[in-house]
Design a protein around this motif. Structure first.
Motif, short mmCIF file in Angstrom:
data_model
loop_
_atom_site.label_atom_id
_atom_site.label_comp_id
_atom_site.label_asym_id
_atom_site.label_seq_id
_atom_site.Cartn_x
_atom_site.Cartn_y
_atom_site.Cartn_z
N ALA A 20 0.82 -1.21 0.00
CA ALA A 20 0.00 0.00 0.00
C ALA A 20 0.85 1.26 0.00
N THR A 21 1.99 1.24 0.68
CA THR A 21 2.86 2.42 0.72
C THR A 21 3.86 2.43 -0.43
N ARG A 22 3.75 1.45 -1.34
CA ARG A 22 4.59 1.34 -2.54
C ARG A 22 6.08 1.27 -2.22
N LYS A 23 6.41 0.56 -1.16
CA LYS A 23 7.82 0.36 -0.82
C LYS A 23 8.38 -0.90 -1.46
N LEU A 24 7.52 -1.63 -2.18
CA LEU A 24 7.94 -2.82 -2.91
C LEU A 24 7.86 -2.52 -4.40
N SER A 25 8.79 -3.07 -5.16
CA SER A 25 8.71 -2.90 -6.61
C SER A 25 7.51 -3.68 -7.15
N ALA A 26 7.06 -3.30 -8.33
CA ALA A 26 5.88 -3.95 -8.93
C ALA A 26 6.11 -5.45 -9.15
N PRO A 27 7.27 -5.88 -9.69
CA PRO A 27 7.46 -7.34 -9.85
C PRO A 27 7.48 -8.09 -8.52
N LEU A 28 8.10 -7.49 -7.51
CA LEU A 28 8.13 -8.15 -6.20
C LEU A 28 6.74 -8.21 -5.59
N THR A 29 5.96 -7.17 -5.76
CA THR A 29 4.59 -7.16 -5.24
C THR A 29 3.76 -8.26 -5.89
N ARG A 30 3.90 -8.41 -7.20
CA ARG A 30 3.16 -9.47 -7.90
C ARG A 30 3.60 -10.85 -7.41
N ARG A 31 4.91 -11.04 -7.28
CA ARG A 31 5.42 -12.34 -6.86
C ARG A 31 4.97 -12.67 -5.43
N LEU A 32 5.07 -11.70 -4.53
CA LEU A 32 4.64 -11.95 -3.15
C LEU A 32 3.14 -12.14 -3.05
N GLY A 33 2.38 -11.41 -3.88
CA GLY A 33 0.93 -11.61 -3.91
C GLY A 33 0.57 -13.01 -4.39
N LEU A 34 1.30 -13.49 -5.40
CA LEU A 34 1.08 -14.85 -5.88
C LEU A 34 1.41 -15.86 -4.79
N LEU A 35 2.52 -15.63 -4.07
CA LEU A 35 2.88 -16.54 -2.98
C LEU A 35 1.83 -16.51 -1.86
N MET A 36 1.25 -15.35 -1.63
CA MET A 36 0.19 -15.24 -0.62
C MET A 36 -1.03 -16.05 -1.05
N LEU A 37 -1.40 -15.94 -2.32
CA LEU A 37 -2.53 -16.72 -2.83
C LEU A 37 -2.23 -18.22 -2.78
N MET A 38 -0.99 -18.58 -3.08
CA MET A 38 -0.61 -19.99 -3.01
C MET A 38 -0.69 -20.50 -1.57
N GLY A 39 -0.34 -19.67 -0.61
CA GLY A 39 -0.46 -20.05 0.79
C GLY A 39 -1.92 -20.29 1.18
N GLY A 40 -2.81 -19.44 0.69
CA GLY A 40 -4.24 -19.66 0.91
C GLY A 40 -4.71 -20.94 0.24
N GLY A 41 -4.20 -21.18 -0.96
CA GLY A 41 -4.52 -22.43 -1.66
C GLY A 41 -4.02 -23.64 -0.90
N GLN A 42 -2.88 -23.50 -0.25
CA GLN A 42 -2.33 -24.58 0.57
C GLN A 42 -3.29 -24.91 1.71
N GLY A 43 -3.88 -23.89 2.28
CA GLY A 43 -4.87 -24.11 3.33
C GLY A 43 -6.08 -24.86 2.81
N LEU A 44 -6.54 -24.51 1.61
CA LEU A 44 -7.67 -25.21 1.01
C LEU A 44 -7.33 -26.67 0.69
N VAL A 45 -6.13 -26.90 0.18
CA VAL A 45 -5.71 -28.27 -0.12
C VAL A 45 -5.61 -29.07 1.18
N GLY A 46 -5.12 -28.43 2.25
CA GLY A 46 -5.05 -29.10 3.54
C GLY A 46 -6.43 -29.46 4.08
N TRP A 47 -7.38 -28.55 3.93
CA TRP A 47 -8.75 -28.84 4.36
C TRP A 47 -9.33 -29.98 3.55
N TRP A 48 -9.10 -29.96 2.23
CA TRP A 48 -9.58 -31.02 1.34
C TRP A 48 -8.96 -32.37 1.73
#
Length: 92
Positions: A20-48
């Motif tokens: 939000a404060t734009r202290k991360l570069s755009a590519p790093l923000t995208r990569r970390l956002g993807l990793l965050m979504l993958m972590g949520g997906g990991q939770g769903l796979v664990g529940w499954w």
């Protein structure tokens, strides 16, 4: 489950602040956002995975919960992919 929730907060709150404060570069923000979504997906796979072991046992099975080995393998593979992504991000 609690570890996953705590890790989500420990990773998600600082990520949201720095993004939000734009202290991360755009590519790093995208990569970390993807990793965050993958972590949520990991939770769903664990529940499954756990859901597969909560079936009512038949008369020939023991009362020990069993999970599907395929779902267990999917959960482990997902964890390795996330770990590899985190390692790749750290080293780049």
């Amino acid at each position: 489950r609690m570890w996953g929730r705590v890790l989500g907060l420990v990773f998600g709150l600082p990520f949201a602040y720095f993004a939000a404060t734009r202290k991360l570069s755009a590519p790093l923000t995208r990569r970390l956002g993807l990793l965050m979504l993958m972590g949520g997906g990991q939770g769903l796979v664990g529940w499954w995975m756990v859901k597969s072991g909560l079936k009512e046992p038949t008369e020939y099975q023991y009362d020990v919960p069993r999970v599907s080995p395929y779902r267990l393998a999917a959960h482990l593979t997902s964890a390795f992919v996330i770990y590899s992504g985190l390692l790749w991000t750290t080293l780049s």
